[in-house]
Design an enzyme around this catalytic site. Structure first.
Site, mmCIF file in Angstrom:
data_model
loop_
_atom_site.group_PDB
_atom_site.id
_atom_site.type_symbol
_atom_site.label_atom_id
_atom_site.label_comp_id
_atom_site.label_asym_id
_atom_site.label_seq_id
_atom_site.Cartn_x
_atom_site.Cartn_y
_atom_site.Cartn_z
ATOM 1 N N SER A 206 0.835 -1.196 0.000
ATOM 2 C CA SER A 206 0.000 0.000 0.000
ATOM 3 C C SER A 206 0.876 1.254 0.000
ATOM 4 O O SER A 206 1.719 1.413 -0.878
ATOM 5 C CB SER A 206 -0.962 -0.031 1.191
ATOM 6 O OG SER A 206 -1.982 0.925 1.038
ATOM 7 N N ASP A 485 -8.125 -4.839 -6.436
ATOM 8 C CA ASP A 485 -7.743 -3.892 -5.382
ATOM 9 C C ASP A 485 -8.334 -2.506 -5.661
ATOM 10 O O ASP A 485 -8.171 -1.971 -6.756
ATOM 11 C CB ASP A 485 -6.218 -3.792 -5.330
ATOM 12 C CG ASP A 485 -5.701 -3.036 -4.113
ATOM 13 O OD1 ASP A 485 -6.498 -2.408 -3.390
ATOM 14 O OD2 ASP A 485 -4.478 -3.087 -3.888
#
Length: 563
Positions: A206, A485
């Protein structure tokens, strides 16, 4: 990376709501491929090749297995940059943990950057998951390194706006480089395990994924290779695309119903305001003063998509449980049928008079879900808190708190100054219904910037995108993303990247997409006695195997002296 930005809510609500969620047991999974249950355990004695040390790891809290250490690092690396004035010559303790149980002479050091959170939450990766796999396969040392201004790694006595000036990606990158050049591991003091004499590899997911991608570019002589998983390398102020993968990959019936229900609320709140009070009361949220705060609460359930994970230990089932509720064919709460007339009136006021028969049950179950999971845990709590105190983003008093216990300030400061990523409904094109309310505007989502830091202008995203953004590339920089995602739209796999996010994957520059994957799914792992025929999923196992192989290849290149 957090999926939502109402940080007053996150701070005050998290412990209460997470511990008391009581979802209806209906359609908890929509797709069989998404099923996540308890992993089947087998007799430990049947696990061949496991020594007692590694059996013990499965039975002990990782915090007790891996003592914390600190390395003293500079507060300010850039005395020629006026943005850090007044400069500091001081140092602070940067926390880290390590596991050298697999280490043999010549092995690498693999550093997992913990990112925008307390580093203790990453300790399980020293036991299982990719970090553990890499350390085992390369006879290396696994490290979890905390990011400045998180956990206990604070360079300043408080988190006032003035003292947050040293919280930039550039300063934190310099920390990670300094660590590799100066660390001395306890118990291995007689060995020089610093870079560049020892091969250093970095991993992050991330924000931390983007971080280690930049690390490879900025400090190529320190970190010989890095793996950026779900790395958000393109900083974006209005990141309305965050929810688009949910639209694309989520259950179609759920998405269709959900967007219509959000649209009903938007139409009332924006165009038919005489029904606003009735709408809030129906959801039990009449105690919320501001309409945008109310709209934010209605938008919360869809945010559970990011937390869906193949790993049973960390999986958040709330998205599919929410979908199961609003797509259930009958009233979940028997008492809801009594409110049918009011619900039909609200649906008509919200522009769906022709669809009341189809949407009455979903709206009722939506109301029941919000009441059960976002209202009752607050009003039934022993703590004396109002809904406004928990859910309002307009609470300036809260935002003025800046002592070290207010750790929530760190990430908002980063996205207010450099990263952005405000997940709006207002930015969604007019040709489609948004998955979150259009009342969630840049102005609303950036209230924290104004109230907490007196920042009234967009962030300096150029400070991040100077490293390459969508199209970042470098030898021995691996890009790993999840197909589904919500952060993919800010990664090199974005359709906005060069060639639509398609590249040829090589050992030198791996470029892998985990089929069906969500947010850095490669980071997690299971103990050998927890695996089943379907856990980990085949796409995760395949990508992790490739990661092990290309890191081993990189290590051979390092040993051969390849620059």
């Amino acid at each position: 990376m957090p999926a939502r930005h109402n940080f007053l809510t996150l701070v005050l609500l998290l412990a209460t709501v997470v511990s008391s969620l009581n979802f209806e047991p209906v359609q908890k999974r929509v797709r069989i491929s998404k099923t996540v249950g308890s992993a089947q355990r087998v007799d430990d004695d049947a696990q061949e090749g496991l020594d007692s040390q590694h059996v013990q790891k499965r039975e002990v809290d990782p915090a007790s297995l891996y003592p914390e250490h600190n390395i003293s690092v500079p507060i300010d690396y850039f005395h020629n940059d006026t943005s850090y004035e007044p400069h500091s010559n001081g140092t602070f303790d940067l926390r880290y943990w390590f596991d050298a149980s697999y280490y043999k002479d010549g092995g690498p050091v693999i550093v997992l950057q913990s990112g925008e959170t307390d580093g203790t939450g990453r300790l399980p990766f020293l036991q299982k998951g990719l970090l553990h796999q890499l350390a085992q396969a390369t006879n290396g040392i696994g490290v979890v390194l905390e990011h400045r201004y998180y956990g206990t790694s604070f360079p300043t006595p408080d988190l006032s706006t003035k003292n947050l000036r040293f919280l930039t990606t550039d300063q934190a990158l310099a920390d990670m480089a300094y660590f590799a050049q100066h660390v001395v591991f306890e118990g291995l003091e007689g060995k020089n395990l610093t870079a560049p004499e020892t091969a250093y590899f970095g991993y992050g997911g991330s924000y931390a994924g983007a971080f280690v991608a930049f690390l490879r570019l900025v400090y190529p002589d320190v970190y010989y290779g890095t793996i950026s998983s779900s790395g958000v390398t393109e900083a974006i102020w209005d990141f309305w695309r965050y929810y688009e993968p949910v639209r694309e990959y989520g259950p179609p019936d759920c998405i269709s119903i959900h967007t219509k229900l959000i649209n009903v609320a938007d139409n009332i709140l924006r165009n038919n305001t005489k029904y606003t009070s009735q709408l809030k009361t129906a959801f039990g949220l009449e105690g919320i003063t501001y309409d945008d705060d109310f709209a934010q609460v209605l938008s919360y359930p869809i945010g559970g998509w990011q937390g869906h994970n193949w790993d049973p230990e960390v999986n958040d089932p709330s998205f599919y449980e929410y979908c199961g509720n609003i797509t259930y064919p009958s009233f979940i709460n028997n008492g809801s049928a009594n409110a049918t007339a009011s619900i039909c009136e609200l649906l008509s006021a919200g522009g769906y008079s022709d669809n009341t028969s189809a949407l009455t049950v979903p709206m009722s179950n939506f109301i029941n879900y919000i009441r059960k999971n976002y209202v009752s845990p607050i009003l039934d709590s022993e703590e004396d808190r109002t809904l406004d105190q928990v859910y309002s983003t307009h609470n300036q008093t809260f935002y003025n708190l800046d002592d070290l216990s207010q750790g929530w300030r760190s990430w908002p400061y980063q996205y207010c100054t450099q990263w952005g990523f405000l997940q709006t409904g207002s930015g969604v094109p007019a040709d489609r219904l948004p998955l979150v309310s259009r009342l969630l505007t840049l102005e609303y989502n950036s209230l924290v910037c104004r109230y907490a830091f007196n920042i009234t202008t967009p962030p300096d995203t150029d400070a991040i995108n100077k490293y390459g953004g969508f199209d970042i590339t470098y030898p021995r920089l691996a890009i790993i993303d999840g197909e589904e995602d919500p952060w993919r739209g800010a990664s090199p796999h974005s359709v906005l990247a060069k060639n639509g996010g398609n590249r040829t994957s090589t050992i030198e520059e791996p470029f892998l997409l985990i089929e069906g994957g969500v947010h850095h799914w490669d980071e997690n792992g299971l103990f050998p006695n927890e695996t089943t025929a379907t856990l980990p999923p085949a796409p995760v196992k395949e990508v992790q195997a490739q990661e092990v192989e290309f890191v081993k290849a990189w290590l051979e290149e390092f040993r051969a002296g390849k620059p």
